[in-house]
Write a protein that holds these residues in place. Structure first.
Motif, PDB file in Angstrom:
ATOM      1  N   ASP A 141       0.832  -1.201   0.000  1.00 28.76           N
ATOM      2  CA  ASP A 141       0.000   0.000   0.000  1.00 28.76           C
ATOM      3  C   ASP A 141       0.863   1.245   0.000  1.00 28.76           C
ATOM      4  OD1 ASP A 141       0.857   0.452   2.601  1.00 28.76           O
ATOM      5  OD2 ASP A 141      -0.937  -0.425   3.497  1.00 28.76           O
ATOM      6  N   THR A 142       0.239   2.411  -0.127  1.00 24.72           N
ATOM      7  CA  THR A 142       0.999   3.649  -0.263  1.00 24.72           C
ATOM      8  C   THR A 142       1.579   4.138   1.046  1.00 24.72           C
ATOM      9  OG1 THR A 142      -1.113   4.812  -0.192  1.00 24.72           O
ATOM     10  CG2 THR A 142      -0.113   4.479  -2.359  1.00 24.72           C
ATOM     11  N   SER A 160      -0.228   3.448  -9.576  1.00 28.23           N
ATOM     12  CA  SER A 160      -1.643   3.174  -9.315  1.00 28.23           C
ATOM     13  C   SER A 160      -1.928   3.393  -7.843  1.00 28.23           C
ATOM     14  CB  SER A 160      -2.013   1.748  -9.719  1.00 28.23           C
ATOM     15  OG  SER A 160      -1.221   0.806  -9.016  1.00 28.23           O
ATOM     16  N   ARG A 161      -3.194   3.395  -7.503  1.00 26.25           N
ATOM     17  CA  ARG A 161      -3.597   3.525  -6.108  1.00 26.25           C
ATOM     18  C   ARG A 161      -3.499   2.184  -5.389  1.00 26.25           C
ATOM     19  NH1 ARG A 161      -9.031   7.224  -7.157  1.00 26.25           N
ATOM     20  NH2 ARG A 161      -7.940   9.151  -7.746  1.00 26.25           N
ATOM     21  N   ASP A 162      -3.772   2.230  -4.076  1.00 23.21           N
ATOM     22  CA  ASP A 162      -3.600   1.047  -3.243  1.00 23.21           C
ATOM     23  C   ASP A 162      -4.375  -0.165  -3.743  1.00 23.21           C
ATOM     24  OD1 ASP A 162      -2.807   3.318  -1.878  1.00 23.21           O
ATOM     25  OD2 ASP A 162      -3.381   2.550   0.072  1.00 23.21           O
ATOM     26  N   ASN A 218      -4.977   4.712 -11.590  1.00 20.14           N
ATOM     27  CA  ASN A 218      -4.814   6.136 -11.320  1.00 20.14           C
ATOM     28  C   ASN A 218      -3.485   6.380 -10.622  1.00 20.14           C
ATOM     29  OD1 ASN A 218      -7.669   7.474 -11.876  1.00 20.14           O
ATOM     30  ND2 ASN A 218      -8.037   5.500 -10.882  1.00 20.14           N
ATOM     31  N   ARG A 220      -0.606   8.092  -8.445  1.00 18.28           N
ATOM     32  CA  ARG A 220      -0.754   8.868  -7.224  1.00 18.28           C
ATOM     33  C   ARG A 220       0.545   9.595  -6.909  1.00 18.28           C
ATOM     34  NH1 ARG A 220      -2.840   6.789  -1.259  1.00 18.28           N
ATOM     35  NH2 ARG A 220      -2.956   8.863  -0.324  1.00 18.28           N
ATOM     36  N   GLU A 224       0.678  14.754  -1.155  1.00 16.22           N
ATOM     37  CA  GLU A 224      -0.458  15.219  -1.939  1.00 16.22           C
ATOM     38  C   GLU A 224      -0.471  16.731  -2.098  1.00 16.22           C
ATOM     39  OE1 GLU A 224      -3.795  13.494   0.025  1.00 16.22           O
ATOM     40  OE2 GLU A 224      -3.536  11.543  -0.988  1.00 16.22           O
TER      41      GLU A 224
END
Length: 236
Positions: A141-142, A160-162, A218, A220, A224
């Motif tokens: 995971d991120t 990509s996302r988690d 997506n 990331r 952020e």
């Protein structure tokens, strides 16, 4: 994976091109296939840490499988990047643990560091063409990616996302993330900013994967709030 080595070679060509990246060839270390072992990758990071100066820009790029995490069973939610010599039986020994890698990256004295991870962050999908390595049903995971953020000039872009798979494309002969990363670096007459690169990736990767794979992907950006921290450009 079919195109991980090509991803790395193609990106290197852009980085050393006087028209685009303008990185000195001696400053770009390429490790593919049997050269991309855990020991060789750490050796290259050591070389960079000795050579890079405070005002330099350090760019790290990985195209590989992302290993799973498994809370409470030794992997501690951290995850690994799979190297050429990685095996499921000895994942602790011969893969790159995110936490250890992030500490080594943070020790590089350059204030500007960008880490690009074209690896899969979901271990729960069986969709073909993805970059997942499934061991126990969980993905990296991120939280792991965020450990690379060691200072005000440190950034991470994941492919990509988690909960998503990162895909390769037979038509493009690259990972989608890598292909559109290269496209972004070639766009315009001046080296692009981080904001411009990420904006291009966010739009083009999402659209292409939705069209070709009928799935979400997506990219990331971490942190952020990176766009409030000033531009990061290449060519150094």
């Amino acid at each position: 994976l079919r195109f991980a080595s090509k991803d790395a070679r193609d990106l290197r060509s852009v980085l050393v091109s006087p028209r685009y990246g303008n990185f000195p060839e001696d400053n770009v270390i390429l490790l593919t296939d049997e050269q991309a072992t855990r020991a060789n990758i750490l050796k290259a990071l050591n070389e960079i840490s000795l050579k890079a100066q405070e005002e330099d820009l350090v760019l790290l790029f990985f195209s590989s499988h992302g290993s799973p995490r498994k809370d409470g069973a030794g992997l501690q939610g951290i995850g690994y990047i799979v190297t050429h010599d990685s095996t499921q039986a000895e994942i602790f020994v011969n893969a790159l643990e995110f936490s250890d890698l992030s500490h080594k990256v943070s020790a590089i004295r350059s204030r500007r560091k960008v880490t690009l991870l074209d690896t899969c962050y979901s271990g729960q999908s069986t969709t073909t063409g993805g970059k997942t390595l499934v061991l126990e049903g969980f993905g990296v995971d991120t939280r792991a990616a965020s450990m690379f953020l060691s200072g005000e000039g440190s950034y991470v872009i994941t492919s990509s996302r988690d909960d998503e798979v990162s895909f390769e494309s037979d038509d493009l002969q690259n990972g989608y993330f890598t292909y559109y990363l290269i496209e972004a670096l070639k766009d315009g007459s001046e080296p692009p900013t981080l904001k411009q690169v990420f904006g291009h990736l966010s739009t083009r990767v999402r659209q292409a994967v939705a069209r070709d794979k009928h799935a979400p992907q997506n990219p990331r950006l971490l942190p952020e709030d990176a766009f409030d921290r000033g531009p990061v450009t290449g060519g150094e």
